[in-house]
Design an enzyme around this catalytic site. Sequence first.
Site, PDB file in Angstrom:
ATOM      1  CB  SER A   1     -10.163  12.131 -13.540  1.00  0.00           C
ATOM      2  OG  SER A   1     -11.778  12.141 -13.895  1.00  0.00           O
TER       3      SER A   1
ATOM      4  CG  ASP B   1      -2.013   0.852   1.362  1.00  0.00           C
ATOM      5  OD1 ASP B   1      -3.307   0.787   1.388  1.00  0.00           O
ATOM      6  OD2 ASP B   1      -1.616   2.169   0.979  1.00  0.00           O
TER       7      ASP B   1
ATOM      8  CE1 TYR C   1     -12.479  10.605  -9.977  1.00  0.00           C
ATOM      9  CE2 TYR C   1     -10.891   9.358  -8.643  1.00  0.00           C
ATOM     10  CZ  TYR C   1     -11.316   9.789  -9.852  1.00  0.00           C
ATOM     11  OH  TYR C   1     -10.802   9.634 -10.930  1.00  0.00           O
TER      12      TYR C   1
ATOM     13  NE  ARG D   1     -24.345   9.292 -11.688  1.00  0.00           N
ATOM     14  CZ  ARG D   1     -23.338   8.531 -12.206  1.00  0.00           C
ATOM     15  NH1 ARG D   1     -23.046   7.433 -11.854  1.00  0.00           N
ATOM     16  NH2 ARG D   1     -22.569   9.047 -13.231  1.00  0.00           N
TER      17      ARG D   1
ATOM     18  CE  LYS E   1      -7.751  10.387  -9.704  1.00  0.00           C
ATOM     19  NZ  LYS E   1      -6.583   9.366 -10.142  1.00  0.00           N
TER      20      LYS E   1
ATOM     21  CG  ASN F   1     -16.693   8.936 -19.293  1.00  0.00           C
ATOM     22  OD1 ASN F   1     -16.579  10.044 -19.462  1.00  0.00           O
ATOM     23  ND2 ASN F   1     -17.808   8.415 -18.300  1.00  0.00           N
TER      24      ASN F   1
ATOM     25  NE  ARG G   1     -20.703  12.115 -18.160  1.00  0.00           N
ATOM     26  CZ  ARG G   1     -21.681  12.841 -18.106  1.00  0.00           C
ATOM     27  NH1 ARG G   1     -22.323  13.571 -19.067  1.00  0.00           N
ATOM     28  NH2 ARG G   1     -22.533  12.983 -16.756  1.00  0.00           N
TER      29      ARG G   1
ATOM     30  CG  PHE H   1      -2.682   3.650 -13.296  1.00  0.00           C
ATOM     31  CD1 PHE H   1      -1.365   3.099 -13.715  1.00  0.00           C
ATOM     32  CD2 PHE H   1      -3.465   4.531 -14.126  1.00  0.00           C
ATOM     33  CE1 PHE H   1      -0.911   3.024 -14.939  1.00  0.00           C
ATOM     34  CE2 PHE H   1      -2.993   4.506 -15.414  1.00  0.00           C
ATOM     35  CZ  PHE H   1      -1.957   3.933 -15.949  1.00  0.00           C
TER      36      PHE H   1
HETATM   37  C1  WQD Z   1     -21.766   8.122 -17.700  1.00  0.00           C
HETATM   38  C2  WQD Z   1     -23.239   8.304 -18.152  1.00  0.00           C
HETATM   39  C3  WQD Z   1     -24.777   9.035 -16.132  1.00  0.00           C
HETATM   40  C4  WQD Z   1     -24.700   4.681 -14.863  1.00  0.00           C
HETATM   41  C5  WQD Z   1     -17.316   8.932 -13.976  1.00  0.00           C
HETATM   42  C6  WQD Z   1     -16.513   9.631 -12.970  1.00  0.00           C
HETATM   43  C7  WQD Z   1     -15.296  10.031 -13.697  1.00  0.00           C
HETATM   44  C8  WQD Z   1     -14.455   8.745 -14.205  1.00  0.00           C
HETATM   45  C9  WQD Z   1     -15.543   8.194 -15.219  1.00  0.00           C
HETATM   46  C10 WQD Z   1     -12.933   8.106 -12.808  1.00  0.00           C
HETATM   47  C11 WQD Z   1     -23.916   9.694 -17.284  1.00  0.00           C
HETATM   48  C12 WQD Z   1     -25.136   7.688 -17.031  1.00  0.00           C
HETATM   49  C13 WQD Z   1     -24.540   5.970 -15.421  1.00  0.00           C
HETATM   50  C14 WQD Z   1     -26.037   4.077 -14.783  1.00  0.00           C
HETATM   51  C15 WQD Z   1     -26.697   5.930 -16.141  1.00  0.00           C
HETATM   52  N1  WQD Z   1     -14.179   7.974 -13.299  1.00  0.00           N
HETATM   53  N2  WQD Z   1     -25.440   6.724 -16.300  1.00  0.00           N
HETATM   54  N3  WQD Z   1     -27.136   4.873 -15.399  1.00  0.00           N
HETATM   55  O1  WQD Z   1     -20.295  10.218 -14.343  1.00  0.00           O
HETATM   56  O2  WQD Z   1     -19.382  10.514 -16.654  1.00  0.00           O
HETATM   57  O3  WQD Z   1     -17.757   9.674 -15.052  1.00  0.00           O
HETATM   58  O4  WQD Z   1     -16.778   7.809 -14.402  1.00  0.00           O
HETATM   59  O5  WQD Z   1     -11.946   8.838 -13.239  1.00  0.00           O
HETATM   60  O6  WQD Z   1     -14.421  10.942 -12.734  1.00  0.00           O
HETATM   61  O7  WQD Z   1     -17.188  10.996 -12.865  1.00  0.00           O
HETATM   62  O8  WQD Z   1     -19.460   8.075 -15.896  1.00  0.00           O
HETATM   63  O9  WQD Z   1     -20.162   6.065 -16.407  1.00  0.00           O
HETATM   64  O10 WQD Z   1     -20.778   6.757 -14.099  1.00  0.00           O
HETATM   65  O11 WQD Z   1     -21.803   7.790 -16.377  1.00  0.00           O
HETATM   66  O12 WQD Z   1     -27.372   6.663 -16.639  1.00  0.00           O
HETATM   67  O13 WQD Z   1     -26.220   3.189 -14.071  1.00  0.00           O
HETATM   68  O14 WQD Z   1     -24.339   7.340 -17.737  1.00  0.00           O
HETATM   69  O15 WQD Z   1     -25.701   9.759 -15.589  1.00  0.00           O
HETATM   70  O16 WQD Z   1     -24.529  10.563 -18.019  1.00  0.00           O
HETATM   71  P1  WQD Z   1     -19.246   9.798 -15.548  1.00  0.00           P
HETATM   72  P2  WQD Z   1     -20.512   7.098 -15.785  1.00  0.00           P
END
Ligand code: WQD
Length: 337
Positions: free
Chosen positions: A125, A59, A149, A292, A153, A179, A231, A81
């Site tokens: 990120s 760790d 989170y 969300r 970063k 993403n 995204r 990472f």
């Molecule tokens: C993508 C889209 C949701 C789940 C996060 C972190 C970012 C990075 C990537 C680490 C959004 C929608 C999601 C679900 C849904 N992680 N969604 N139903 O929020 O863009 O980014 O992950 O670095 O820091 O913030 O990714 O995949 O959670 O969401 O509708 O069950 O999918 O609203 O529009 P996000 P996500």
Amino acid sequence: MKSVLITGGTGFIGSHTAVELIEAGKEIIIVDNLYNSSEEVLNRIEQITHVLPKFYKEDLCDKEALRRIFRENDIDSVIHFAGLKAVGESVAIPLKYYQNNITGTLNLLEVMQEFHCKKIVFSSSATVYGDPASVPIKENFPLHTTNPYGTTKLFIEQILTDLCHSDKEFSAVLLRYFNPIGAHKSGLIGETPNGIPNNLLPYIARVAAGKLERLSVFGDDYDTIDGTGVRDYIHVVDLAKGHVKALEYANEHQGIEAVNLGTGNGYSVLQIKDAFEKASKVKIPYVITSRRPGDIATCYADTEKAKKLFGWEAQYSIEEMCEDSWNFTVKNPDGVQ
Ligand code: WQD
């Protein structure tokens, strides 16, 4: 031979980067506490590359363990990472995120200094941009975070900026991922989230595999093509290749650079669902639910700087991302354990 230390190297992006570094002829060492991954990933890396990486189960909060790794090896660069990365969880337990992500990084940087290791590629990120005023997002856009989170970063980016100002020999590249999705074409490594996935792609994959009943689409009243969130999804292998380029850049330059790693294209939740249905030939049942908290409408990258500095741009299509994600899911219905 000089080695590259990969912290968090058995994780989703870390393991794919390990494969690309080995295939680029680099000597790598992996340190990981296995909190969010399995040691089996090392065997999968060996199956792909015929090289079993040297591994330390440690760790980053154990500074003496880090010193031992640097004493026992000739490490001249680090790809960092390791860190907790669940946005929602970070809101619930912020102190664990600050302790783990910030203290772990400070330990790493202090030991790097003790051993005169002055090159780092940091896993940042796009979340550091918060809710952008416009898209595509450029690296010089204002930085603003909306969850602990993302704030870890941002803090680590600032720590590296100050370190590079104090030590002109230091070189740091901050990679701002959009993403990351998909999996290695072999289906041997991929994304294995603990518990119920927070992110869209692993959730959809679990629905397609019959492990979850249906997808909840978080809101369809955004100002986007179909009302659902947009995204910039990037294939994890494209992302891994971007790290190899970033390391080469860090080896040839001093100072600090922030670089977006994205495709420059945005896809909505429903467009991703459709693409995954096409790839898996499985219907994905879904229901529209409320937004969300903390989500933004649209986020995708300006990719010019990565092209200019690294000569890198994403190659894989959204169809390939979904096909490779599904291939990994079929071969590893319970992930890599
Ligand atoms: C993508 C889209 C949701 C789940 C996060 C972190 C970012 C990075 C990537 C680490 C959004 C929608 C999601 C679900 C849904 N992680 N969604 N139903 O929020 O863009 O980014 O992950 O670095 O820091 O913030 O990714 O995949 O959670 O969401 O509708 O069950 O999918 O609203 O529009 P996000 P996500």
